[in-house]
Design a protein around this motif. Structure first.
Motif, PDB file in Angstrom:
ATOM      1  N   SER A 103       0.785  -1.249  -0.008  1.00 41.59           N
ATOM      2  CA  SER A 103       0.044   0.029  -0.165  1.00 41.59           C
ATOM      3  C   SER A 103       0.981   1.194   0.023  1.00 41.59           C
ATOM      4  CB  SER A 103      -0.838   0.002   1.183  1.00 41.59           C
ATOM      5  OG  SER A 103      -0.216   0.488   2.166  1.00 41.59           O
ATOM      6  N   VAL A 104       0.198   2.443  -0.646  1.00 41.26           N
ATOM      7  CA  VAL A 104       0.973   3.657  -0.439  1.00 41.26           C
ATOM      8  C   VAL A 104       0.124   4.575   0.132  1.00 41.26           C
ATOM      9  CG1 VAL A 104      -0.183   4.163  -2.823  1.00 41.26           C
ATOM     10  CG2 VAL A 104       1.954   5.292  -2.025  1.00 41.26           C
ATOM     11  N   GLY A 146      -2.462  -2.247  -2.985  1.00 43.70           N
ATOM     12  CA  GLY A 146      -1.953  -2.688  -4.321  1.00 43.70           C
ATOM     13  C   GLY A 146      -0.806  -2.376  -4.928  1.00 43.70           C
ATOM     14  N   PRO A 147       0.135  -3.065  -5.169  1.00 40.70           N
ATOM     15  CA  PRO A 147      -0.315  -4.525  -5.951  1.00 40.70           C
ATOM     16  C   PRO A 147      -0.335  -5.596  -4.722  1.00 40.70           C
ATOM     17  CG  PRO A 147       1.852  -4.092  -6.484  1.00 40.70           C
ATOM     18  CD  PRO A 147       1.481  -2.723  -5.789  1.00 40.70           C
ATOM     19  N   GLY A 148      -0.819  -6.712  -4.978  1.00 38.76           N
ATOM     20  CA  GLY A 148      -0.649  -8.002  -4.337  1.00 38.76           C
ATOM     21  C   GLY A 148      -1.284  -9.254  -4.724  1.00 38.76           C
ATOM     22  N   VAL A 149      -0.927 -10.332  -4.034  1.00 39.45           N
ATOM     23  CA  VAL A 149      -1.297 -11.737  -4.691  1.00 39.45           C
ATOM     24  C   VAL A 149      -1.672 -12.476  -3.377  1.00 39.45           C
ATOM     25  CG1 VAL A 149      -0.050 -11.412  -6.913  1.00 39.45           C
ATOM     26  CG2 VAL A 149       1.058 -12.400  -4.915  1.00 39.45           C
ATOM     27  N   MET A 150      -2.339 -13.176  -3.294  1.00 39.26           N
ATOM     28  CA  MET A 150      -3.079 -14.239  -2.273  1.00 39.26           C
ATOM     29  C   MET A 150      -3.290 -15.477  -2.800  1.00 39.26           C
ATOM     30  SD  MET A 150      -4.251 -10.790  -2.295  1.00 39.26           S
ATOM     31  CE  MET A 150      -3.858  -9.258  -1.614  1.00 39.26           C
ATOM     32  N   ALA A 161      -6.624 -13.044   1.406  1.00 32.10           N
ATOM     33  CA  ALA A 161      -6.494 -11.474   1.027  1.00 32.10           C
ATOM     34  C   ALA A 161      -7.366 -10.967   2.041  1.00 32.10           C
ATOM     35  CB  ALA A 161      -7.582 -11.680  -0.363  1.00 32.10           C
ATOM     36  N   ALA A 162      -8.400 -11.410   2.944  1.00 30.97           N
ATOM     37  CA  ALA A 162      -9.324 -10.701   3.975  1.00 30.97           C
ATOM     38  C   ALA A 162      -8.117 -10.073   5.007  1.00 30.97           C
ATOM     39  CB  ALA A 162     -10.320 -11.515   4.430  1.00 30.97           C
ATOM     40  N   ALA A 163      -7.264 -10.967   5.399  1.00 35.33           N
ATOM     41  CA  ALA A 163      -6.293 -10.737   6.442  1.00 35.33           C
ATOM     42  C   ALA A 163      -5.534  -9.688   5.983  1.00 35.33           C
ATOM     43  CB  ALA A 163      -5.499 -11.991   6.876  1.00 35.33           C
ATOM     44  N   LEU A 164      -4.952  -9.797   4.804  1.00 36.95           N
ATOM     45  CA  LEU A 164      -4.045  -8.895   3.974  1.00 36.95           C
ATOM     46  C   LEU A 164      -4.776  -7.559   4.121  1.00 36.95           C
ATOM     47  CD1 LEU A 164      -2.043 -10.764   1.756  1.00 36.95           C
ATOM     48  CD2 LEU A 164      -1.050  -9.864   3.738  1.00 36.95           C
TER      49      LEU A 164
END
Length: 282
Positions: free
Chosen positions: A223-224, A233-237, A243-246
């Protein structure tokens, strides 16, 4: 369009490119009955120029209207070992519908063609004008995202989800695992980007990772936080639970602010979780 000349953005263009992003984006949202996205000083959007020049020097093309003596459009792009990514593209409101966007897009697709690499982009589903532009150029939708925005309480989101205990801040020791995971799940490589986010030279990035129950990483999310932009974002799960936890962890790094992010529309439980926390459609 005879007066339009495409050239590489120079440092002297940063202020005008920032104003172009500000005016173009806000004009589109207002024209479609929505509030402006950017409300701070237009010059704060030089953030895009600064970050992208650090990552990809010389990879922004601008469309200069020589007769009017101003920029009619700009487009950032990101060559990677596995692909070319189309970044933020804007056209001045006075030039909407005049083919500027098509010329900028063609410039970048030509770069990809010369390097014999596929192109990738993420575009808001709200902007059907852009969808039409990309569709005509041959892009094929692979995944639909829900645009989300949320005013995070000053005290944060006082909730936990089952996988929260496996989330922690990323370190440089995670970079190899992050790159491996993104290759496994998305088949792309951008290790230099991930290193930039984790090392955080400008003090605006934060990265969370989620550890797998049996070791390794099951996801990461960047995150920025900057006066110009709060975004995830960005991210991958691997899973919706990851995803919810992140997302929860990163939202709590934006307390008192209103970050934006994308949620895959084919993850209904995740989408509903975002709404339950107070997220709204952008």
């Amino acid at each position: 369009m005879a007066n339009i000349e495409l050239r590489t953005m120079g440092n002297e263009d940063w202020g005008e490119v920032a104003a172009l992003i500000y005016d173009s984006t806000n004009a589109w949202y207002v024209a479609h009955g929505r509030p402006p996205v950017f409300t701070g000083a237009p010059n704060s959007l030089t953030l895009f120029c600064a970050v992208y020049e650090q990552l990809d020097p010389g990879c922004c093309v601008v469309a200069e209207d020589r007769q009017a003596g101003r920029l009619a459009g700009s487009c950032f792009y990101h060559p990677r070992s596995t692909h070319v990514s189309l970044g933020i593209m804007n056209v001045h409101p006075d030039c909407f519908g005049q083919g500027v966007g098509s010329r900028l897009l063609r410039y970048v697709t030509d770069v990809a063609d010369r390097e014999n690499k596929p192109m990738r982009l993420v575009s808001s589903a709200l902007n059907l004008d852009s969808y039409s532009l990309y569709n005509r150029a041959g892009f094929v939708p692979c995944l639909i995202y829900q645009d989300m925005v949320m005013q995070v309480p000053e005290g944060g989101i006082e909730q936990r989800v089952p996988a929260s205990g496996r989330v922690r801040q990323a370190t440089q020791h995670d970079l190899a695992g992050m790159g491996k995971l993104e290759w496994e799940l998305n088949h792309i490589r951008r290790e230099d980007d991930l290193r930039h986010f984790v090392e955080n030279p400008d003090g605006i990035w934060h990265v969370s990772v989620i550890e797998g129950p049996a070791g390794g990483l099951d996801g990461f999310l960047v995150s920025v936080a900057h006066p110009a932009l709060h975004a995830l974002g960005p991210g991958v799960m691997r899973t919706e639970a990851d995803a919810a936890a992140l997302v929860l962890a990163e939202l709590n790094h934006h307390r008192g602010h209103q970050p934006v992010w994308l949620v895959p529309a084919d993850c209904p439980q995740l989408v509903q979780q975002m709404y339950a926390w107070g997220g709204e459609e952008l």
